[in-house]
Design a protein around this motif. Structure first.
Motif, PDB file in Angstrom:
ATOM      1  N   ILE A  92     -43.447 -86.237   8.768  1.00 22.78           N
ATOM      2  CA  ILE A  92     -42.818 -87.566   8.727  1.00 22.78           C
ATOM      3  C   ILE A  92     -41.578 -87.570   9.617  1.00 22.78           C
ATOM      4  O   ILE A  92     -41.366 -88.492  10.401  1.00 22.78           O
ATOM      5  CB  ILE A  92     -42.450 -87.947   7.268  1.00 22.78           C
ATOM      6  N   HIS A  93     -40.770 -86.528   9.506  1.00 20.66           N
ATOM      7  CA  HIS A  93     -39.570 -86.445  10.346  1.00 20.66           C
ATOM      8  C   HIS A  93     -39.939 -86.352  11.831  1.00 20.66           C
ATOM      9  O   HIS A  93     -39.301 -86.988  12.664  1.00 20.66           O
ATOM     10  CB  HIS A  93     -38.693 -85.259   9.935  1.00 20.66           C
ATOM     11  N   ARG A  94     -40.969 -85.588  12.167  1.00 19.97           N
ATOM     12  CA  ARG A  94     -41.381 -85.483  13.575  1.00 19.97           C
ATOM     13  C   ARG A  94     -41.891 -86.821  14.099  1.00 19.97           C
ATOM     14  O   ARG A  94     -41.590 -87.203  15.234  1.00 19.97           O
ATOM     15  CB  ARG A  94     -42.434 -84.388  13.743  1.00 19.97           C
ATOM     16  N   ASP A  97     -38.792 -88.922  14.634  1.00 20.68           N
ATOM     17  CA  ASP A  97     -37.998 -88.416  15.760  1.00 20.68           C
ATOM     18  C   ASP A  97     -38.621 -88.742  17.113  1.00 20.68           C
ATOM     19  O   ASP A  97     -37.911 -88.982  18.081  1.00 20.68           O
ATOM     20  CB  ASP A  97     -37.815 -86.899  15.661  1.00 20.68           C
ATOM     21  N   ARG A  98     -39.953 -88.743  17.189  1.00 25.53           N
ATOM     22  CA  ARG A  98     -40.641 -88.953  18.469  1.00 25.53           C
ATOM     23  C   ARG A  98     -40.836 -90.424  18.815  1.00 25.53           C
ATOM     24  O   ARG A  98     -41.258 -90.733  19.926  1.00 25.53           O
ATOM     25  CB  ARG A  98     -41.988 -88.246  18.442  1.00 25.53           C
ATOM     26  N   ASP A  99     -40.563 -91.314  17.899  1.00 29.29           N
ATOM     27  CA  ASP A  99     -40.748 -92.746  18.137  1.00 29.29           C
ATOM     28  C   ASP A  99     -39.376 -93.411  18.204  1.00 29.29           C
ATOM     29  O   ASP A  99     -38.684 -93.537  17.196  1.00 29.29           O
ATOM     30  CB  ASP A  99     -41.587 -93.349  17.012  1.00 29.29           C
ATOM     31  N   HIS A 100     -38.985 -93.853  19.397  1.00 32.31           N
ATOM     32  CA  HIS A 100     -37.651 -94.431  19.591  1.00 32.31           C
ATOM     33  C   HIS A 100     -37.412 -95.638  18.672  1.00 32.31           C
ATOM     34  O   HIS A 100     -36.329 -95.801  18.124  1.00 32.31           O
ATOM     35  CB  HIS A 100     -37.449 -94.832  21.055  1.00 32.31           C
ATOM     36  N   GLY A 101     -38.422 -96.455  18.494  1.00 28.43           N
ATOM     37  CA  GLY A 101     -38.279 -97.616  17.621  1.00 28.43           C
ATOM     38  C   GLY A 101     -37.995 -97.223  16.182  1.00 28.43           C
ATOM     39  O   GLY A 101     -37.156 -97.825  15.512  1.00 28.43           O
ATOM     40  N   LEU A 102     -38.683 -96.195  15.704  1.00 30.98           N
ATOM     41  CA  LEU A 102     -38.461 -95.741  14.332  1.00 30.98           C
ATOM     42  C   LEU A 102     -37.129 -95.015  14.187  1.00 30.98           C
ATOM     43  O   LEU A 102     -36.441 -95.170  13.186  1.00 30.98           O
ATOM     44  CB  LEU A 102     -39.597 -94.814  13.876  1.00 30.98           C
ATOM     45  N   SER A 103     -36.800 -94.222  15.180  1.00 30.08           N
ATOM     46  CA  SER A 103     -35.599 -93.397  15.050  1.00 30.08           C
ATOM     47  C   SER A 103     -34.299 -94.150  15.310  1.00 30.08           C
ATOM     48  O   SER A 103     -33.243 -93.700  14.889  1.00 30.08           O
ATOM     49  CB  SER A 103     -35.679 -92.173  15.966  1.00 30.08           C
ATOM     50  N   HIS A 104     -34.372 -95.307  15.981  1.00 24.55           N
ATOM     51  CA  HIS A 104     -33.131 -95.999  16.320  1.00 24.55           C
ATOM     52  C   HIS A 104     -33.051 -97.463  15.892  1.00 24.55           C
ATOM     53  O   HIS A 104     -31.962 -98.008  15.803  1.00 24.55           O
ATOM     54  CB  HIS A 104     -32.902 -95.933  17.838  1.00 24.55           C
ATOM     55  N   HIS A 105     -34.173 -98.110  15.660  1.00 25.27           N
ATOM     56  CA  HIS A 105     -34.119 -99.554  15.455  1.00 25.27           C
ATOM     57  C   HIS A 105     -34.713-100.019  14.133  1.00 25.27           C
ATOM     58  O   HIS A 105     -35.025-101.192  13.977  1.00 25.27           O
ATOM     59  CB  HIS A 105     -34.837-100.269  16.608  1.00 25.27           C
ATOM     60  N   ARG A 106     -34.882 -99.129  13.208  1.00 21.33           N
ATOM     61  CA  ARG A 106     -35.408 -99.480  11.891  1.00 21.33           C
ATOM     62  C   ARG A 106     -34.521 -98.869  10.821  1.00 21.33           C
ATOM     63  O   ARG A 106     -33.842 -97.880  11.058  1.00 21.33           O
ATOM     64  CB  ARG A 106     -36.831 -98.910  11.698  1.00 21.33           C
ATOM     65  N   THR A 107     -34.568 -99.451   9.627  1.00 21.73           N
ATOM     66  CA  THR A 107     -33.871 -98.798   8.530  1.00 21.73           C
ATOM     67  C   THR A 107     -34.602 -97.506   8.206  1.00 21.73           C
ATOM     68  O   THR A 107     -35.768 -97.328   8.568  1.00 21.73           O
ATOM     69  CB  THR A 107     -33.856 -99.678   7.266  1.00 21.73           C
ATOM     70  N   ARG A 108     -33.954 -96.622   7.538  1.00 21.78           N
ATOM     71  CA  ARG A 108     -34.586 -95.351   7.164  1.00 21.78           C
ATOM     72  C   ARG A 108     -35.812 -95.614   6.291  1.00 21.78           C
ATOM     73  O   ARG A 108     -36.847 -94.972   6.456  1.00 21.78           O
ATOM     74  CB  ARG A 108     -33.577 -94.457   6.453  1.00 21.78           C
ATOM     75  N   ARG A 109     -35.708 -96.548   5.368  1.00 22.94           N
ATOM     76  CA  ARG A 109     -36.833 -96.877   4.485  1.00 22.94           C
ATOM     77  C   ARG A 109     -38.014 -97.408   5.301  1.00 22.94           C
ATOM     78  O   ARG A 109     -39.149 -96.989   5.116  1.00 22.94           O
ATOM     79  CB  ARG A 109     -36.400 -97.912   3.444  1.00 22.94           C
ATOM     80  N   ASP A 110     -37.758 -98.341   6.212  1.00 23.33           N
ATOM     81  CA  ASP A 110     -38.833 -98.896   7.038  1.00 23.33           C
ATOM     82  C   ASP A 110     -39.437 -97.847   7.967  1.00 23.33           C
ATOM     83  O   ASP A 110     -40.653 -97.813   8.165  1.00 23.33           O
ATOM     84  CB  ASP A 110     -38.332-100.083   7.863  1.00 23.33           C
ATOM     85  N   ALA A 111     -38.584 -96.994   8.544  1.00 24.32           N
ATOM     86  CA  ALA A 111     -39.085 -95.939   9.434  1.00 24.32           C
ATOM     87  C   ALA A 111     -39.973 -94.966   8.657  1.00 24.32           C
ATOM     88  O   ALA A 111     -41.040 -94.570   9.129  1.00 24.32           O
ATOM     89  CB  ALA A 111     -37.920 -95.202  10.085  1.00 24.32           C
ATOM     90  N   THR A 112     -39.552 -94.605   7.457  1.00 24.22           N
ATOM     91  CA  THR A 112     -40.338 -93.686   6.639  1.00 24.22           C
ATOM     92  C   THR A 112     -41.659 -94.316   6.240  1.00 24.22           C
ATOM     93  O   THR A 112     -42.716 -93.668   6.322  1.00 24.22           O
ATOM     94  CB  THR A 112     -39.545 -93.266   5.385  1.00 24.22           C
ATOM     95  N   ALA A 114     -43.367 -96.619   7.806  1.00 26.44           N
ATOM     96  CA  ALA A 114     -44.240 -96.650   8.991  1.00 26.44           C
ATOM     97  C   ALA A 114     -44.775 -95.252   9.301  1.00 26.44           C
ATOM     98  O   ALA A 114     -45.959 -95.089   9.632  1.00 26.44           O
ATOM     99  CB  ALA A 114     -43.484 -97.212  10.186  1.00 26.44           C
ATOM    100  N   ALA A 115     -43.937 -94.239   9.209  1.00 25.05           N
ATOM    101  CA  ALA A 115     -44.368 -92.866   9.496  1.00 25.05           C
ATOM    102  C   ALA A 115     -45.401 -92.395   8.471  1.00 25.05           C
ATOM    103  O   ALA A 115     -46.367 -91.714   8.833  1.00 25.05           O
ATOM    104  CB  ALA A 115     -43.164 -91.931   9.528  1.00 25.05           C
TER     105      ALA A 115
END
Length: 132
Positions: A92-94, A97-112, A114-115
């Motif tokens: 999940i962390h990888r 980390d590899r998706d700029h949209g997830l790592s910089h433009h989403r909340t942590r909850r939303d990024a998680t 999606a991952a």
């Protein structure tokens, strides 16, 4: 704010908080609550059943994690933590980390969220290169 996992050895969260009595007590409370409400523990990543000793907790939010007078406090809401096997947690962390949209433009909850969907989709297809 970035959701990227910081690998530096100076990370107070990883070097101090995750080894603190406050975190160990919070982790134990989280698992007791899960057992009481759901009985069986399940990995949020692969959805397989697991025991408490086989799972790690992933933070969907760090609200409630504070340090007061040099002492760590762990008052995360129950819904701000989710259990995962170490492999799923690292994946999940990888993915994040590899998706700029997830790592910089989403909340942590939303990024998680999606991952986790990405991981589950790839696992369902039997894809070996899950984090690629």
């Amino acid at each position: 704010m970035s959701n990227r996992r910081h690998r530096s050895g100076t990370g107070r969260y990883r070097d101090q908080f995750l080894h603190s009595p406050a975190w160990h007590a919070r982790r134990a409370r989280w698992f007791r609550t899960e057992h009481r409400h759901h009985g069986t523990l399940t990995c949020a990543g692969c959805r397989r059943p697991a025991t408490e000793s086989e799972l790690e907790l992933h933070h969907l939010s760090y609200r409630g994690v504070t340090q007061v007078g040099g002492v760590w406090r762990a008052f995360e809401a129950h819904r701000d933590l989710t259990a995962m096997h170490p492999w799923c947690h690292g994946t999940i962390h990888r993915i994040i980390d590899r998706d700029h949209g997830l790592s910089h433009h989403r909340t942590r909850r939303d990024a998680t969220t999606a991952a986790i969907r990405t991981l589950q989709s790839k696992l369902a297809r039997g894809t070996e290169e899950v984090a690629g």
